[in-house]
Structures are given as C-alpha cells and as structure tokens.
Design an enzyme around this catalytic site. Sequence first.
Site, PDB file in Angstrom:
ATOM      1  N   ARG A   6       0.823  -1.205   0.000  1.00 47.98           N
ATOM      2  CA  ARG A   6       0.000   0.000   0.000  1.00 47.98           C
ATOM      3  C   ARG A   6       0.856   1.253   0.000  1.00 47.98           C
ATOM      4  NH1 ARG A   6      -2.615   1.242   4.365  1.00 47.98           N
ATOM      5  NH2 ARG A   6      -4.149   2.558   3.401  1.00 47.98           N
ATOM      6  N   LYS A  45       4.011  -9.565  10.656  1.00 45.56           N
ATOM      7  CA  LYS A  45       3.253  -9.576   9.397  1.00 45.56           C
ATOM      8  C   LYS A  45       3.504 -10.857   8.605  1.00 45.56           C
ATOM      9  CE  LYS A  45       2.112  -6.553   5.507  1.00 45.56           C
ATOM     10  NZ  LYS A  45       2.164  -5.158   5.046  1.00 45.56           N
ATOM     11  N   ARG A  57      -0.935   2.060  13.337  1.00 42.76           N
ATOM     12  CA  ARG A  57       0.027   1.313  14.124  1.00 42.76           C
ATOM     13  C   ARG A  57      -0.571   1.051  15.491  1.00 42.76           C
ATOM     14  NH1 ARG A  57       1.815   0.870   9.929  1.00 42.76           N
ATOM     15  NH2 ARG A  57       3.821   1.498   9.053  1.00 42.76           N
TER      16      ARG A  57
END
Length: 350
Positions: free
Chosen positions: A141, A206, A345
């Site tokens: 992104r 992630k 975040r």
Amino acid sequence: GQREPVHKGAHQLLVTRQALTGLMMDRSRQLIEQLADGEWHSGEVLAEMLGVSRAAVWKRLQALEGLGLELEATRGKGYRLARKLELLSEQNIGAGLRQSLKYVVPVEVFSQIDSTNVYLMSGDVAPAAVFAEYQSAGRGRRGRAWCSPFGANLYFSFAWRFETMPPQLPALSLAVGVSLAETLSAKGAGGLGLKWPNDLLWQGRKLGGILIEHRGEAAGPCRVVVGVGLNLAMTSTQGAAIDQGWVSLEEILRSGGHALPSRNELATQLIARLHQCLEQFAHSGFDSFHPRWEALDVSRNQVVRIQQEKETIEGLAQGVDRSGALLVQVRGERCRFFSGEISLRVKQSA
C-alpha cells in the site's frame, strides 16, 4: 494445458517492460529448474546440460543470488540451492481450479514480472489469476516496495469484474483478509489476526498483505484486481530488507506441529477461496464478512495511532462499521477513517 488468451495490450505492455530482462530470466529459469531438487550439481554437468561454458554457468549462478535465491557451493560437489524449491505450475493450479470451481479460470505463472497487479490492471480478462516467482517491482500500500525473493513466498493477483461498482468497495480488502485468514487457519495456522485495512498478522508480526486496485465508473462495470503477498518460507537473509516484524507461514505451522503444504496446492486453494469471497461480496457486500472480521481484529479496544499526511491522531480502536471504515474513539468522539487516507500502528504498551 491450454492457456486462455490474455488481453493483447496487457501482454504487449509486459513484453515492452521486460524486453531487456526476459532472455536473461529464461536462461536463469533453466538453471533454477536443474537446481530445484536441492541436490548437489557439478559445474561441469550443469554446463553440459545447459550447453554453455563453465564460466557462463558461474555468471548465471551469480544472477540467481540477485533474485534472492540462496546458493551453496562446495569444492568437489558443486552447487545447490540452500533448500529444495517447488516451482509453481500453470497446469497444476489451473487443473485444481477447474476441479474446485467447475469451470476454467485463466492462470498464468511468470518467472519474473514487474508487478502482478500492474499486469492484470492493464488487461480485460476476468476472472483471471497471475502468479510470479519473482517481482522486480512488487508493491504494498501507498507505493511501498514488497520484498519478493524468487520462489520463497506467494505473490499473486486476481482480477474480477463487478457489474456495477459495489457501494461497500472500500471494505473489500477486509473481506479478502477474512478469506485468507480462514483458508490458512484450515491448514493449521492458528492464532492469525487482521490489522485494518489489509495486514495479516501472527503474534504482532506480518504474514501477508493485500493491495486492491480498481477502475470503472460509479454507475457502470468495475474491474478489481486483488493483489496478495504471503510469506511462505522466506529466510531471515532473504527478508533482511524488510523494516518491520514479519513471519513465515512455515514458522507458524511448525509451531503447531504442521508441515508447510505444497505451494501449488496452497495457490489453488487461495484462488478458489478468493473467487468465492468475491462472488459473496458481489451478492451481499461486507455484511456477511463483518462478524468474521471482528473475530480476527487485532486492534479492537487497543490504543492506536493513525498517521495522516499532516497529523497523527491517537484514540481507542472500536472495530469497523458496515462500510469497512475504522471506528476510533478520539477525545470522547467516535470518528470514522477510510483506507487510503491513513496508516495504522497498534501502540506498544510501555
């Protein structure tokens, strides 16, 4: 297997972009196929098999390291990949999709491409799936680079056509996240979570990301391309350039006593589930995914920082609404945030 035709303009675009690297990649591919078994191969045998000199083999081996492949060399034994490599197969994935979906979805596998999303956005065929072993310009992104070492992970895009642009289109990345998480959980990957709007996480690290792009008129047909990057078996060396905590599916499965599935099998299942997800989204939007997303939401009831271009906002995350907007309690007021405007975040507790 017979390949469905690809939009001519898209193909010409790809050829133009890769004219200088295509031949080199073809040569590298030959060498990779010889080394894919993970066994030792002498330079002499490789040279004979490829019909080139020992010096040419050495140059090609160096080029493989530039693609992110890890090689080992030992005097008297030759060369081998640090681990066995299962290359993706158009035939295997296509046959698997025909079996599960009962009709043909065009599948292409590229050894190297700039970006699977860019390729499919320039075409018209839908549904269609494109995989790459290596992306030279993979994207996350907001224009971020996506680390794409050769054959270590899954990088793919899936094109879909909506007859009219769905009013809940901003929530599509959330629905896709649910589809990915549920597919991987069924493989034994426990403890997965989703971070709004497009990250697949495990214990704060992630595992994968989603990039959705679209074109079309508000009142007319809409072409959507869903791009997915999923860490399968990337090593710490291959992922050294990544500037955030990440995890591989192999590590997650190993922690639960499970083995990593076949790349071709997993690729097939992810596309089949993505196809079902988009059919369901076309029929009922985000509504049927909403409670499933809430169950996977790692940010809910957490203090979060939302970074916008000119300011940073802090508040308490309170899930998402039916349009896919993030709900955050900021100074006593509930605010809605949409993807594309912000990055999120989860604030680390002291």
